[in-house]
Design an enzyme around this catalytic site. Structure first.
Site, short mmCIF file in Angstrom:
data_model
loop_
_atom_site.label_atom_id
_atom_site.label_comp_id
_atom_site.label_asym_id
_atom_site.label_seq_id
_atom_site.Cartn_x
_atom_site.Cartn_y
_atom_site.Cartn_z
N LYS A 124 1.59 2.20 10.27
CA LYS A 124 0.86 3.06 11.21
C LYS A 124 1.60 3.15 12.53
CE LYS A 124 -3.67 3.22 11.40
NZ LYS A 124 -5.11 2.92 11.67
N GLU A 180 7.15 -7.22 9.57
CA GLU A 180 7.64 -7.40 8.19
C GLU A 180 8.16 -6.10 7.62
OE1 GLU A 180 4.11 -10.19 8.93
OE2 GLU A 180 4.61 -8.09 9.32
N GLY A 204 -6.48 0.06 7.64
CA GLY A 204 -5.38 -0.24 6.73
C GLY A 204 -5.82 -0.56 5.32
N ARG A 205 -6.87 -1.37 5.19
CA ARG A 205 -7.30 -1.79 3.85
C ARG A 205 -8.08 -0.69 3.12
NH1 ARG A 205 -9.42 -4.57 7.85
NH2 ARG A 205 -11.66 -4.65 8.26
N GLU A 251 -10.96 -9.50 4.53
CA GLU A 251 -10.57 -9.03 5.85
C GLU A 251 -11.70 -8.24 6.50
OE1 GLU A 251 -6.25 -8.03 7.05
OE2 GLU A 251 -7.18 -6.07 6.78
N HIS A 263 -7.56 -19.01 -20.35
CA HIS A 263 -6.69 -20.13 -20.69
C HIS A 263 -6.17 -20.83 -19.44
CE1 HIS A 263 -6.51 -19.06 -25.00
NE2 HIS A 263 -6.69 -17.84 -24.54
N LYS A 315 0.03 -13.46 14.57
CA LYS A 315 1.12 -12.55 14.92
C LYS A 315 1.75 -12.92 16.26
CE LYS A 315 -0.55 -8.43 12.46
NZ LYS A 315 -1.01 -7.02 12.65
#
Length: 565
Positions: free
Chosen positions: A216, A222, A282-283, A368, A399, A527
């Site tokens: 954005k 990152e 964002g999510r 979040e 399993h 951050k």
């Protein structure tokens, strides 16, 4: 001198409200009720506690609830004004109060095209224009008319993003891979660990690779680190062909962002920048231009079908009474277990390989959003809020961790998700998969009594003394709740409905807990501290105060890291 910590003295009053207290009293009466007894008492329990919506079936009959339980849960939802807050969200009101923003991911899939206003402006024309821009671009790439710097068509798309700019389009691309263009590949880079991008680039041809940089602000550490690494790798190959680096970048890098200046500074043509808005969290952004990598992979028509499916669920959520409202039912069941039974987590267990990334996607969407300890008025929550969301592909989980679900000491409600029809059904695979899906929910509910276990051991010819030794280890209490969510087929429309269903479930729970589900201040501190420590690594100097553990770890890294110069 140690900084003074602020302790919130005011407490959220939720647990002292009439609806909450009524549920607490009811819980004391029914907490030991076994679901097996409820099924024996009511032969119609499945039909009464299941809902079909389009090609989706929700069976919530395997829950520790009665009609009275559900009625009290809906009373709580109404007391907390779920319907009113729902309408405020859809109308474009700025319900994200800490950031002063509307919450309108639903507008991105508003296929009715009815006006939706933010600050007096109808946002639908802008949304439609961006969708059309993505259609034109994606069709050029998919048809081969968009050429790379040496004239080759694009065969591989690399999405560079993190958080919602990675998990959403990644999950969608995996889920809808049967709809992908033949011989067309999509890849996702998110972690700043250089191994991921180095291993990926090693197998790609720069002449036919398109990079989608999704950020954005176009400053996400990152994402921009990975984008610069990809750019450096790309330019090294461009130089070998004697081509213009500026033109080559424009043919192989596009952006999803709101920061045109930064995008242009990177070398990306602003014409190849796809926009979204600050009212898109964002999510919740996979419905926006953040979904560009998915669009390139599955095609715009299929992406639109996914939007249509989500819009159908939006309309259901807006219009269905609470008692028949799928997201509301799922949300209130989660409240029941988390706040009254003390369940700390909930499992997402898809029995469809293409949904294997759904648990990871919902981890972010849920935790979040509702991982908050302060309510909308800034008061301390004195009750449990967002649960831990986790899970895996169900058939593999059997399993791995299902032992804990069946015989552990924790109550872990689970959503079992399955498809009836598959793109590929090899011999007995489909029946075995479906049988496991159905058997696990039945076993979790039924359990196995001491008498049943003893009889099975006797029939197996086990020595009576040995049988008595084994008995305590083979008894299952059962009474473990689950929802079964069954899709006729995992189509783009079905996926849209499924994702929107969970989004609205998360919203409802946030409203009941009186939270702002649309900010995420908790991620900011890490951050900021990262920037400080990075500066100390780069300068090899101690610049900021740290606790002895962090300081010791920094020194350990310094002493043991190979010289990277």
């Amino acid at each position: 001198m140690r900084p003074v910590r602020v302790i919130l003295n005011s407490k959220s009053p939720l647990i002292n409200t009439p609806a909450w207290l009524a549920l607490q009293d009811h819980f004391e009466l029914v907490k030991k009720t076994h679901m097996l007894d409820l099924f024996e008492q009511d032969e119609q329990r499945f039909s009464r506690y299941s809902i079909q919506f389009k090609d989706m079936l929700l069976d919530y009959s395997k829950n520790r609830v009665t009609d009275e339980t559900l009625g009290l849960l809906f009373d709580l939802a109404r007391q907390q004004q779920v319907e009113e807050w729902r309408d405020r969200m859809f109308s474009g009101e700025k319900i994200n109060t800490t950031e002063g923003r509307a919450v309108l991911h639903t507008a991105l899939r508003n296929r009715s095209n009815k006006p939706v206003y933010v600050d007096g402006e109808n946002v639908m024309p802008g949304i439609n224009a961006e969708l059309e821009k993505m259609r034109i671009f994606s069709e050029k790439v998919r048809s081969g008319s968009w050429k790379g710097y040496t004239g080759k068509a694009i065969s591989d798309v690399v999405n560079i993003g993190i958080g919602g700019s990675d998990l959403g389009p990644n999950m969608v691309s995996r889920a809808l891979s049967p709809y992908a263009k033949d011989h067309f590949n999509v890849h996702f880079v998110s972690t700043v660990d250089g191994m991921q991008i180095q291993q990926m680039l090693r197998d790609l041809n720069p002449e036919s690779t398109l990079f989608v940089v999704a950020s954005k602000t176009f400053t996400t550490q990152e994402t921009m680190t990975n984008a610069l690494t990809a750019k450096q790798w790309f330019l090294e190959h461009v130089g070998e062909h004697g081509k213009s680096s500026e033109d080559a970048i424009r043919r192989h890098f596009v952006a999803v962002s709101t920061n045109e200046a930064a995008v242009s500074g990177f070398g990306i043509d602003p014409e190849n920048m796809f926009r979204f808005w600050d009212w898109v969290g964002g999510r919740y952004s996979l419905w926006s231009a953040v979904g560009l990598a998915s669009i390139l992979y599955i095609g715009m028509d299929n992406f639109i079908k996914m939007l249509e499916g989500a819009h159908e669920m939006d309309e259901h959520f807006q219009s269905a009474p609470l008692e028949k409202n799928i997201p509301v039912i799922l949300a209130m069941l989660g409240i029941w277990y988390g706040n009254f039974f003390g369940a700390e987590s909930s499992a997402i267990l898809p029995y469809d390989h293409n949904l294997r990334m759904l648990p990871a996607y919902l981890e972010q969407a849920d935790m979040e959003s509702n991982g908050k300890s302060v309510d909308r008025e800034g008061r301390q929550a004195t009750y449990s809020t967002g649960k831990i969301i986790w899970g895996a592909e169900g058939i593999n989980g059997q399993h791995a961790f299902y032992q804990l679900l069946h015989q552990g000491t924790r109550l872990i409600p689970a959503d079992f998700i399955a498809s009836v029809q598959f793109p590929v059904c090899i011999r007995d695979h489909c029946n075995i998969l479906a049988s496991n899906f159905l058997a696990q929910t039945e076993a979790l509910m039924r359990g196995r009594t001491m008498e049943e276990t003893r009889e099975q051991l006797r029939e197996a010819g086990i020595d009576p003394d040995e049988a008595e030794t084994r008995l305590p280890h083979m008894v299952f209490e059962g009474n473990q709740p689950s929802n079964s969510i069954v899709l006729k087929k995992l189509t783009p429309r079905a996926l849209g409905r499924l994702i929107a269903m969970y989004e609205h479930k998360i919203f409802v729970q946030g409203i009941v807990w009186n939270l702002n589900s649309y900010d995420q201040w908790g991620v900011e501190l890490g951050k900021n501290l990262t920037k400080n420590i990075l500066e100390e690594f780069e300068t090899k100097r101690d610049l900021y105060p740290h606790d002895s553990s962090t300081h010791g770890l920094i020194n350990w890294f310094r002493q043991n890291r190979e010289d990277l110069r």
